[in-house]
Design an enzyme around this catalytic site. Structure first.
Site, PDB file in Angstrom:
ATOM      1  NE  ARG A   1      40.668  81.094  29.155  1.00 46.61           N
ATOM      2  CZ  ARG A   1      39.687  81.469  29.974  1.00 46.61           C
ATOM      3  NH1 ARG A   1      38.484  80.929  29.848  1.00 46.61           N
ATOM      4  NH2 ARG A   1      39.895  82.385  30.904  1.00 46.61           N
TER       5      ARG A   1
ATOM      6  CE1 TYR B   1      25.580  79.413  44.686  1.00 43.74           C
ATOM      7  CE2 TYR B   1      27.505  80.458  45.642  1.00 43.74           C
ATOM      8  CZ  TYR B   1      26.532  79.480  45.671  1.00 43.74           C
ATOM      9  OH  TYR B   1      26.530  78.563  46.684  1.00 43.74           O
TER      10      TYR B   1
ATOM     11  NE  ARG C   1      40.648  84.510  26.071  1.00 44.74           N
ATOM     12  CZ  ARG C   1      39.570  84.444  26.863  1.00 44.74           C
ATOM     13  NH1 ARG C   1      38.403  84.063  26.339  1.00 44.74           N
ATOM     14  NH2 ARG C   1      39.639  84.729  28.148  1.00 44.74           N
TER      15      ARG C   1
ATOM     16  CE  LYS D   1      43.925  80.095  32.949  1.00 43.69           C
ATOM     17  NZ  LYS D   1      44.564  81.347  32.471  1.00 43.69           N
TER      18      LYS D   1
ATOM     19  CG  HIS E   1      39.475  87.489  32.239  1.00 39.79           C
ATOM     20  ND1 HIS E   1      39.820  88.694  31.696  1.00 39.79           N
ATOM     21  CD2 HIS E   1      40.059  86.546  31.437  1.00 39.79           C
ATOM     22  CE1 HIS E   1      40.589  88.505  30.624  1.00 39.79           C
ATOM     23  NE2 HIS E   1      40.732  87.214  30.452  1.00 39.79           N
TER      24      HIS E   1
ATOM     25  CG  HIS F   1      44.721  82.758  23.953  1.00 41.62           C
ATOM     26  ND1 HIS F   1      44.546  83.929  24.646  1.00 41.62           N
ATOM     27  CD2 HIS F   1      44.321  81.776  24.785  1.00 41.62           C
ATOM     28  CE1 HIS F   1      44.073  83.668  25.855  1.00 41.62           C
ATOM     29  NE2 HIS F   1      43.928  82.370  25.963  1.00 41.62           N
TER      30      HIS F   1
END
Length: 393
Positions: A240, A368, A335, A267, A358, A332
């Site tokens: 990003r 994790y 991406r 994010k 994502h 952006h």
């Protein structure tokens, strides 16, 4: 079978929330986040009700059973336990307003895991569009029509996308209310199809390899070294824009050929590993000679001491000056470019989604898996760097 402390402690989060039953209507609900809430199911005036008795381990099994017994005593006396302070130990569930539930949801579910910019955006939308009308309304008494009337005010201003997003946020607040026992349903569910349809606006991105080749050649000729390197690294890593601009040299591990972006800068507040291709390493080597003694990889040109990162406008101005307008590409949009072309060239969707950082729908698993598919992603990122080199030539 009655619950035991050992059984409760060993209960782990799963993909879906589930219940552990005790007796006489008492049960423990285990959420996908790992949180555990005591609930009591009972009947009053021929209607089924549920109330929250507290969160485990703050409320132990013994204490939860005591509260259940107190509630059952009230029922025998013809009193609805939901309206008595004695059950939960503080305010009754029916005292919860939309405003208070929203604040609790923000504090416990949004603030700990989301980026400052997302938190600010959510709060702004709720404060502007929902709280003026629903803040002091009991959350369990808000109907679908009440919510629709509020959201239609947004529609009337022509901001259809905002109306849909506000509906989505309100649904999250109501579902949190259901989980914590302060309301019994989510009125936003009944609004499906009630709002004006809107077409999602995708950020402009280049997906034609020939057009991408033109962009890559233009970037190579851009005069400012720092901005040129920023655009090159943006294409190569497709992180990003804010993650790129605020990159710090302490996050870059040249020997391990990777860049680890810490959770607070992401994010969804989870650390993210970016494998560095030979092309990305070459860009960083060029930059190190210019900015390597400072904190930021891309310091602001207006900060002589290098204690501020580069402005977002730096890349946007560069793209516009090279003739690439906002309907063609934005920061952006790199991406979308990478996602489209990697998918088109047969790369595993899971590798691509993980590299795009994502969020995994399972919040426990997501905490994790920041290094999931790392060997495969290393291979993919090197392929991407080589692919871009071929296009550029």
């Amino acid at each position: 079978m009655q619950l035991t402390e050992m059984l409760i402690k060993n209960a782990k989060a799963q993909d879906k929330r589930y219940k552990l039953l005790d007796r006489d209507g008492l049960y423990l609900e285990v959420m996908t986040s790992g949180a555990k809430y005591w609930r009591l199911r009972y009947w009053f005036e021929k209607k089924e009700h549920r109330i929250a008795l507290g969160e485990y381990p703050s409320i132990s099994l013994k204490e939860a059973r005591m509260r259940r017994d107190m509630a059952r005593k009230l029922l025998h006396e013809g009193i609805d336990p939901k309206r008595q302070k004695v059950v939960s130990g503080d305010q009754p569930d029916t005292a919860a307003t939309f405003g208070s539930t929203f604040e609790e949801w923000m504090t416990k579910r949004i603030n700990p895991v989301c980026s400052p910019s997302y938190i600010k955006q959510v709060r702004s939308r709720v404060v502007t569009h929902l709280l003026p009308y629903l803040a002091n309304t009991l959350i369990n008494e808000i109907s679908s029509l009440d919510l629709l009337n509020v959201i239609r005010r947004i529609e009337a201003n022509g901001t259809i996308d905002v109306a849909h997003r506000v509906k989505q946020i309100s649904g999250q607040v109501f579902r949190y209310g259901i989980a914590t026992g302060v309301c019994e349903n989510d009125p936003s569910v009944a609004l499906k199809g009630a709002l004006q349809a809107h077409k999602p606006k995708h950020r402009a991105s280049i997906i034609d390899p020939r057009q991408l080749a033109v962009l890559l050649q233009a970037i190579e000729a851009y005069p400012s070294t720092v901005v040129r390197c920023a655009m090159k690294l943006q294409v190569l890593t497709f992180v990003r824009p804010i993650e790129l601009r605020a990159a710090e040299w302490s996050e870059i591990d040249i020997s391990a050929t990777q860049w680890i972006i810490p959770g607070p800068r992401m994010k969804m507040r989870q650390p993210h590993v970016v494998p560095l291709s030979t092309q990305a390493l070459a860009v960083l080597e060029e930059l190190r000679q210019r900015t390597g003694l400072g904190r930021y990889v891309f310091p602001s040109a207006r900060s002589p001491k290098g204690n501020r990162p580069m402005s977002e406008n730096a890349v946007l101005v560069a793209l516009r000056s090279m003739g690439f307008e906002k309907d063609i590409i934005c920061g952006h949009g790199f991406r979308g470019t990478a996602s489209t072309l990697l998918n088109a060239n047969g790369w595993n969707r899971d590798y691509i989604e993980r590299q795009l950082a994502h969020q995994d729908p399972n919040s426990v698993r997501a905490s994790y898996n920041f290094a999931d598919y790392l060997p495969e992603r290393r291979e993919m990122m090197q392929w991407w760097g080589d692919y871009l080199d071929k296009l550029k030539k």
